[in-house]
Design a protein around this motif. Structure first.
Motif, PDB file in Angstrom:
ATOM      1  N   ARG A   9       0.830  -1.212   0.000  1.00 12.82           N
ATOM      2  CA  ARG A   9       0.000   0.000   0.000  1.00 12.82           C
ATOM      3  C   ARG A   9       0.863   1.260   0.000  1.00 12.82           C
ATOM      4  N   LEU A  10       2.058   1.200   0.523  1.00 13.95           N
ATOM      5  CA  LEU A  10       2.992   2.322   0.427  1.00 13.95           C
ATOM      6  C   LEU A  10       3.395   2.539  -1.037  1.00 13.95           C
ATOM      7  N   ILE A  11       3.608   1.464  -1.751  1.00 13.26           N
ATOM      8  CA  ILE A  11       3.916   1.562  -3.182  1.00 13.26           C
ATOM      9  C   ILE A  11       2.734   2.177  -3.920  1.00 13.26           C
ATOM     10  N   SER A  12       1.519   1.803  -3.555  1.00 13.73           N
ATOM     11  CA  SER A  12       0.322   2.395  -4.164  1.00 13.73           C
ATOM     12  C   SER A  12       0.257   3.888  -3.882  1.00 13.73           C
ATOM     13  N   LEU A  13       0.558   4.273  -2.651  1.00 12.10           N
ATOM     14  CA  LEU A  13       0.549   5.682  -2.286  1.00 12.10           C
ATOM     15  C   LEU A  13       1.588   6.462  -3.089  1.00 12.10           C
ATOM     16  N   LEU A  14       2.760   5.888  -3.271  1.00 10.71           N
ATOM     17  CA  LEU A  14       3.795   6.543  -4.082  1.00 10.71           C
ATOM     18  C   LEU A  14       3.312   6.750  -5.516  1.00 10.71           C
ATOM     19  N   SER A  15       2.610   5.779  -6.056  1.00 10.11           N
ATOM     20  CA  SER A  15       2.078   5.889  -7.411  1.00 10.11           C
ATOM     21  C   SER A  15       1.061   7.019  -7.509  1.00 10.11           C
ATOM     22  N   VAL A  16       0.173   7.095  -6.533  1.00  6.87           N
ATOM     23  CA  VAL A  16      -0.845   8.155  -6.535  1.00  6.87           C
ATOM     24  C   VAL A  16      -0.187   9.525  -6.356  1.00  6.87           C
ATOM     25  N   LEU A  17       0.795   9.619  -5.478  1.00  9.89           N
ATOM     26  CA  LEU A  17       1.492  10.899  -5.273  1.00  9.89           C
ATOM     27  C   LEU A  17       2.235  11.329  -6.531  1.00  9.89           C
ATOM     28  N   PHE A  18       2.884  10.392  -7.210  1.00 12.24           N
ATOM     29  CA  PHE A  18       3.571  10.736  -8.449  1.00 12.24           C
ATOM     30  C   PHE A  18       2.563  11.162  -9.511  1.00 12.24           C
ATOM     31  N   GLY A  19       1.410  10.489  -9.572  1.00 10.43           N
ATOM     32  CA  GLY A  19       0.358  10.893 -10.502  1.00 10.43           C
ATOM     33  C   GLY A  19      -0.154  12.293 -10.195  1.00 10.43           C
ATOM     34  N   LEU A  20      -0.293  12.617  -8.915  1.00  9.35           N
ATOM     35  CA  LEU A  20      -0.745  13.955  -8.522  1.00  9.35           C
ATOM     36  C   LEU A  20       0.282  15.009  -8.904  1.00  9.35           C
ATOM     37  N   ILE A  21       1.551  14.716  -8.689  1.00 10.26           N
ATOM     38  CA  ILE A  21       2.606  15.665  -9.079  1.00 10.26           C
ATOM     39  C   ILE A  21       2.598  15.860 -10.592  1.00 10.26           C
ATOM     40  N   CYS A  22       2.474  14.773 -11.333  1.00 12.50           N
ATOM     41  CA  CYS A  22       2.413  14.884 -12.801  1.00 12.50           C
ATOM     42  C   CYS A  22       1.195  15.684 -13.241  1.00 12.50           C
ATOM     43  N   PHE A  23       0.060  15.488 -12.565  1.00 15.48           N
ATOM     44  CA  PHE A  23      -1.150  16.234 -12.906  1.00 15.48           C
ATOM     45  C   PHE A  23      -0.959  17.725 -12.664  1.00 15.48           C
ATOM     46  N   LEU A  83       7.044 -13.959   3.300  1.00 15.06           N
ATOM     47  CA  LEU A  83       7.336 -15.221   2.635  1.00 15.06           C
ATOM     48  C   LEU A  83       8.014 -14.935   1.295  1.00 15.06           C
ATOM     49  N   PRO A  84       8.712 -15.908   0.724  1.00 18.55           N
ATOM     50  CA  PRO A  84       9.412 -15.672  -0.545  1.00 18.55           C
ATOM     51  C   PRO A  84       8.494 -15.207  -1.678  1.00 18.55           C
ATOM     52  N   ASN A  85       7.290 -15.772  -1.758  1.00 18.64           N
ATOM     53  CA  ASN A  85       6.387 -15.322  -2.816  1.00 18.64           C
ATOM     54  C   ASN A  85       5.948 -13.880  -2.588  1.00 18.64           C
ATOM     55  N   GLU A  86       5.827 -13.462  -1.337  1.00 13.98           N
ATOM     56  CA  GLU A  86       5.450 -12.074  -1.052  1.00 13.98           C
ATOM     57  C   GLU A  86       6.577 -11.116  -1.427  1.00 13.98           C
ATOM     58  N   GLN A  87       7.810 -11.550  -1.254  1.00 13.33           N
ATOM     59  CA  GLN A  87       8.939 -10.723  -1.687  1.00 13.33           C
ATOM     60  C   GLN A  87       8.912 -10.558  -3.204  1.00 13.33           C
ATOM     61  N   GLN A  88       8.536 -11.606  -3.911  1.00  9.58           N
ATOM     62  CA  GLN A  88       8.411 -11.515  -5.370  1.00  9.58           C
ATOM     63  C   GLN A  88       7.290 -10.547  -5.746  1.00  9.58           C
ATOM     64  N   TYR A  89       6.194 -10.555  -5.004  1.00  8.49           N
ATOM     65  CA  TYR A  89       5.083  -9.647  -5.286  1.00  8.49           C
ATOM     66  C   TYR A  89       5.490  -8.192  -5.049  1.00  8.49           C
ATOM     67  N   ILE A  90       6.323  -7.961  -4.051  1.00  7.77           N
ATOM     68  CA  ILE A  90       6.815  -6.602  -3.804  1.00  7.77           C
ATOM     69  C   ILE A  90       7.678  -6.143  -4.969  1.00  7.77           C
ATOM     70  N   VAL A  91       8.523  -7.028  -5.471  1.00  8.63           N
ATOM     71  CA  VAL A  91       9.352  -6.697  -6.632  1.00  8.63           C
ATOM     72  C   VAL A  91       8.475  -6.395  -7.840  1.00  8.63           C
ATOM     73  N   ILE A  92       7.436  -7.182  -8.050  1.00 10.59           N
ATOM     74  CA  ILE A  92       6.505  -6.935  -9.165  1.00 10.59           C
ATOM     75  C   ILE A  92       5.856  -5.568  -9.010  1.00 10.59           C
ATOM     76  N   ALA A  93       5.408  -5.242  -7.807  1.00  7.08           N
ATOM     77  CA  ALA A  93       4.772  -3.949  -7.574  1.00  7.08           C
ATOM     78  C   ALA A  93       5.742  -2.792  -7.829  1.00  7.08           C
ATOM     79  N   ILE A  94       6.992  -2.953  -7.452  1.00  8.99           N
ATOM     80  CA  ILE A  94       7.993  -1.899  -7.681  1.00  8.99           C
ATOM     81  C   ILE A  94       8.272  -1.744  -9.176  1.00  8.99           C
ATOM     82  N   ILE A  95       8.360  -2.855  -9.894  1.00  9.96           N
ATOM     83  CA  ILE A  95       8.590  -2.787 -11.342  1.00  9.96           C
ATOM     84  C   ILE A  95       7.428  -2.084 -12.038  1.00  9.96           C
TER      85      ILE A  95
END
Length: 110
Positions: A9-23, A83-95
């Motif tokens: 959810r922090l990654i989601s917040l960063l995305s929304v903040l970057f979208g707001l700055i771009c807007f 868990l290892p799969n959750e670490q992979q999901y974090i990497v996916i979200a960052i990408i």
């Protein structure tokens, strides 16, 4: 699981903040489609910059749902570490965040 949810959810917040700055810094019309040779094929209103952060939110919530489902299936709900799969999901979200941030930046600069 709480740590995983917080990070996603922090990654989601960063995305929304970057979208707001771009807007805020975007012109009244932005590029909505860019061809291979960096030529703008279509333009649209500046509010369309929020399409990518909304997609990021959807992707991230799906990742949380999938991780929760896997924890329930494997009886790992009580574990307080990633868990290892959750670490992979974090990497996916960052990408996805990096790709979408680059696309938003390109939309407002072309």
């Amino acid at each position: 699981m709480q740590k995983f949810k917080f990070i996603i959810r922090l990654i989601s917040l960063l995305s929304v903040l970057f979208g707001l700055i771009c807007f805020i810094i975007a012109p009244s019309t932005i590029a909505t489609h860019i061809a291979d040779n960096d030529k703008v094929d279509a333009v649209g209103p500046a509010w369309q910059i929020f399409i990518l952060p909304v997609l990021q939110l959807l992707v991230n919530e799906l990742l949380i749902f999938k991780a929760k489902r896997q924890r329930v299936d494997n009886d790992c709900v009580e574990l307080n570490f990633l868990l290892p799969n959750e670490q992979q999901y974090i990497v996916i979200a960052i990408i996805v965040l990096v790709v979408f941030a680059g696309a938003m930046y390109q939309q407002i600069t072309l």
